[in-house]
Write a protein that holds these residues in place. Sequence first.
Motif, PDB file in Angstrom:
ATOM      1  N   THR A 181       0.841  -1.192   0.000  1.00  0.00           N
ATOM      2  CA  THR A 181       0.000   0.000   0.000  1.00  0.00           C
ATOM      3  C   THR A 181       0.876   1.241   0.000  1.00  0.00           C
ATOM      4  OG1 THR A 181      -0.052   0.191   2.398  1.00  0.00           O
ATOM      5  CG2 THR A 181      -1.713  -1.219   1.375  1.00  0.00           C
ATOM      6  N   GLU A 202      -8.188  -0.083   1.458  1.00  0.00           N
ATOM      7  CA  GLU A 202      -6.806   0.197   1.095  1.00  0.00           C
ATOM      8  C   GLU A 202      -6.568  -0.189  -0.357  1.00  0.00           C
ATOM      9  OE1 GLU A 202      -3.811  -0.188   4.831  1.00  0.00           O
ATOM     10  OE2 GLU A 202      -4.567  -2.034   3.976  1.00  0.00           O
ATOM     11  N   THR A 203      -5.739   0.540  -1.008  1.00  0.00           N
ATOM     12  CA  THR A 203      -5.378   0.213  -2.379  1.00  0.00           C
ATOM     13  C   THR A 203      -3.972  -0.359  -2.400  1.00  0.00           C
ATOM     14  OG1 THR A 203      -6.716   2.054  -3.161  1.00  0.00           O
ATOM     15  CG2 THR A 203      -5.177   1.093  -4.722  1.00  0.00           C
ATOM     16  N   CYS A 204      -3.830  -1.511  -3.036  1.00  0.00           N
ATOM     17  CA  CYS A 204      -2.521  -2.151  -3.117  1.00  0.00           C
ATOM     18  C   CYS A 204      -1.922  -1.964  -4.501  1.00  0.00           C
ATOM     19  CB  CYS A 204      -2.637  -3.644  -2.803  1.00  0.00           C
ATOM     20  SG  CYS A 204      -3.090  -3.985  -1.096  1.00  0.00           S
TER      21      CYS A 204
END
Lengths: 161, 161
Positions: A57, A99-101
Motif C-alpha cells: 500500500t 486500502e489500495t494495493c
Amino acid sequence: MAPVMRMTLNLNPGVSYSSMSDGQRTSGARLAEAGVRATRQRLLVLETLAREPHDATAQEIYARLRQGGEPVGLATVYRTLALLSEHGVVDEFAHRPGETCYRVCGEGHHHHLVCARCHGVAELEGCELDEWLVRASREHGFQPTSHTLEVVGLCASCQAA
Amino acid sequence: MAPVMRMTLNLNPGVSYSSMSDGQRTSGARLAEAGVRATRQRLLVLETLAREPHDATAQEIYARLRQGGEPVGLATVYRTLALLSEHGVVDEFAHRPGETCYRVCGEGHHHHLVCARCHGVAELEGCELDEWLVRASREHGFQPTSHTLEVVGLCASCQAA
DNA sequence: ATAATTGCAAAGCGTTTGCACCCTG
DNA sequence: CAGGGTGCAAACGCTTTGCAATTAT
C-alpha cells in the motif's frame, strides 16, 4: 515482520535517465517510457515497490522510505502510485477493504495467485477466460471488455508448513 | 484499478422461523436461516438492498431509508450489512475504491457482469474456471481454494445508447 | 525559464467504536 | 428478564487537496 531493507540507489542528479540504455529496464527507463518525469521521489517509490515481495500500500511504501531515511512525503507517495498506475507502470488492486494495493507487474494480460497464508503473489501467465466469457456473456446481451481474476489459495512454501 | 468481489457462503442451519406478515416473510426467513435476530432495522436494510437495481453502499442504503422516513442509524446500516455479509445473506464487493458495495445475490458460485456505463450488475451463472485454474496453478505449486472474477463491459441497454 | 512536482498540514470521506438506552427472544 | 441491538457522536484510518517552495527539462 520482515527486516528493513536498506536500498542503494545510484542517483546521479543531472543525468537524463531517459537516455539510459542497458540490457535491463531501469526504473528511470520505465518512467521515461511512461512519459512521466523521472524525479528522485518517483524513482524511489518505484524501486521500493519493485523490491517488495508482495503487493504494498501507499502507507507501506512510505514507511519503507522513511525507515530508509529517505525524505519523501506521504502525499507524494500517493500521487506517484496513482500516476504510475494510470500509466500502466504498476498494477493497482484491492484485496483489502479500504486500502489500495500496488505491485510492479510483468507485461501482458495475466492474473494473480495470492497465498492466503503469507500473502505472497505469483503471476499466472496466460488467460483462457476470454473465449468462455464472450460466449457466456452473450446470453445476457453483455459485451465484455475487460475482466479481473484473483485466485486465493496456498503457495508451495506454505503448503509444506 | 482491480475490482474485487468478496463472497461469503455461510449457512447456519436449524433456527426457528418467526411468524410475520407476507411482505416481510422472505426477508425474515432469510435472517432466520442465517441465525441472526430479525429486528426492524435489519429487515429494512435487507429489503431495501433487495429492491436496489444495482449494488449499493451502506451510505446509499442509509439515504434510501432516510428518504423513506425510516428511523435507522447509519452505524446500524454498517453493522447490519457487515453481519449479513458474514452470514452469506448478501454479497460484498468493491468495484469502487474506498467503498464497500453490497448486493443480494442468488445461490451458488457465480460471477458478476458489471456495466461500465450504467454500473448495472448481472449474474453470470455457472463457472468453468476451476478446471483451468487447478491445472494452471499446479505449474506454480499453488493450491487454489477460491477465486473471484469480475467482468466489466457494456450491458445490452448501454450498447444501444 | 517555466511549468511540473513536492511537502506539509488540514480537510474529506467512509467506516468503526464507546456507551447509554431499547427491544427481541 | 437478560443479553443482544440500536443510536448518537466522537474517533479513526486512508486518501486527497491548497498552497508556497522546489526542481526537472
